[in-house]
Enzyme design. Structure first.
Site, PDB file in Angstrom:
ATOM      1  CB  CYS A   1      17.322 -49.406   8.834  1.00 41.72           C
ATOM      2  SG  CYS A   1      18.707 -49.365   7.470  1.00 41.72           S
TER       3      CYS A   1
ATOM      4  CB  CYS B   1      19.827 -56.448   5.687  1.00 42.55           C
ATOM      5  SG  CYS B   1      18.482 -56.250   6.868  1.00 42.55           S
TER       6      CYS B   1
END
EC number: 5.1.1.7
Length: 291
Positions: A79, A227
């Protein structure tokens, strides 16, 4: 009772990607998928896209081993936006300007960006082999694969590029990223049988060779403002198609990221901000059903 009961946390965001950071390096207790789901409870919990749990380092020279949970309790390998939030916390407390972390996707080197409010994460090299993404069947060329939504003679979305950037990603090329009901199509595509580990689904529009706009349905988290790994995936996929340069600006609903696919080692560098919102302690009542 959960190891998170009464434990301190920091609520942050990476250009709108909602992140919760928990430092458990001084504990041997483990966080479970049930714990991760409980944190995101609508009844007194903390809404997030990813929960970043720092555990004791397993390798010399690393700051921590980081487990990354989506809000449905599933684990993510990487992430990028969450890593920038972790980096900001570490740097502000320690005065460091560089650090290395271990994640399920491998080692991630991080450093202070070109200005004090920017942080760079080396997301590693992308993977393009169909087994590495992974896909359920062989595709020799993953710049495009046979996948579509809608009528066979007039598909709504079709022929995505696929790449693994620590997580599986499918990038659909469109003229306008906001023209599609991603909340409707996202879950269908995320869970398509071609993706045995599910996938992040991104709509991408190439503005010019230096700019790309995207929207992403994030595996295990849903529609998100940002993202980081999807931004990396879109940049790499566009460069593979020779439709964009290896150094591009990615515009997401929550803000912008600078992505460089470095030629000398194929590593993807992501630079952006990390915003601190507040600190708190988890309410033990959140975890009563888990205990």
């Amino acid at each position: 009772m959960s190891a998170l009961a009464n434990h301190a946390f920091a609520k942050m965001n990476g250009i709108g990607n909602e992140i919760v950071v928990v430092d458990m390096r001084d504990s041997t207790a483990k966080v479970t998928p049930d714990d991760a789901r409980a944190v995101a409870s609508a009844n007194g919990g903390v809404a997030y896209d990813q929960l970043m749990v720092l555990q004791k380092p397993r390798l010399d020279g690393t700051e921590a081993f980081i487990r990354i949970y989506n809000n449905d309790g599933s684990e993510a390998g990487a992430c990028g936006n969450g890593m920038r939030c972790v980096v900001r916390r570490i740097f502000e407390k320690s005065g460091q300007t560089t650090a290395t972390f271990e994640t399920a996707a491998g080692l991630l080197n991080c450093w202070q960006g070109p200005t004090p409010d920017l942080y760079t994460v080396d997301m590693g090299a992308p993977k393009f082999g169909w087994q590495d993404i992974p896909l359920a069947e062989e595709f020799r060329d993953t710049r495009y694969i046979e996948l579509q939504i809608g009528p066979i003679d007039n598909p709504i979305l079709h022929s995505p590029s696929v790449v693994n950037m620590g997580n599986p990603h499918a990038v659909f090329w469109v003229e306008e990223v906001s023209a599609y009901d991603l909340e409707r199509f996202g879950p269908l595509l995320e869970n398509h049988p071609i993706f045995p580990e599910r996938a992040n689904i991104t709509l991408a529009h190439i503005v010019d060779r230096d700019h790309i706009t995207i929207r992403t349905w994030e595996r295990g988290a849903g529609l998100t403002k940002a993202c980081g790994s999807a931004a990396c995936a879109a940049a790499v996929a566009a460069a593979r198609l020779k439709r964009a340069n290896r150094n591009v600006e990615i515009t997401l609903p929550g803000g912008k990221l600078a992505i460089e696919w470095r030629e000398r080692d194929d590593h993807v560098l992501m630079t952006g901000t990390a915003t601190f919102e507040y600190e708190g302690n988890f309410d033990p009542a959140l975890f009563a059903p888990v205990g």
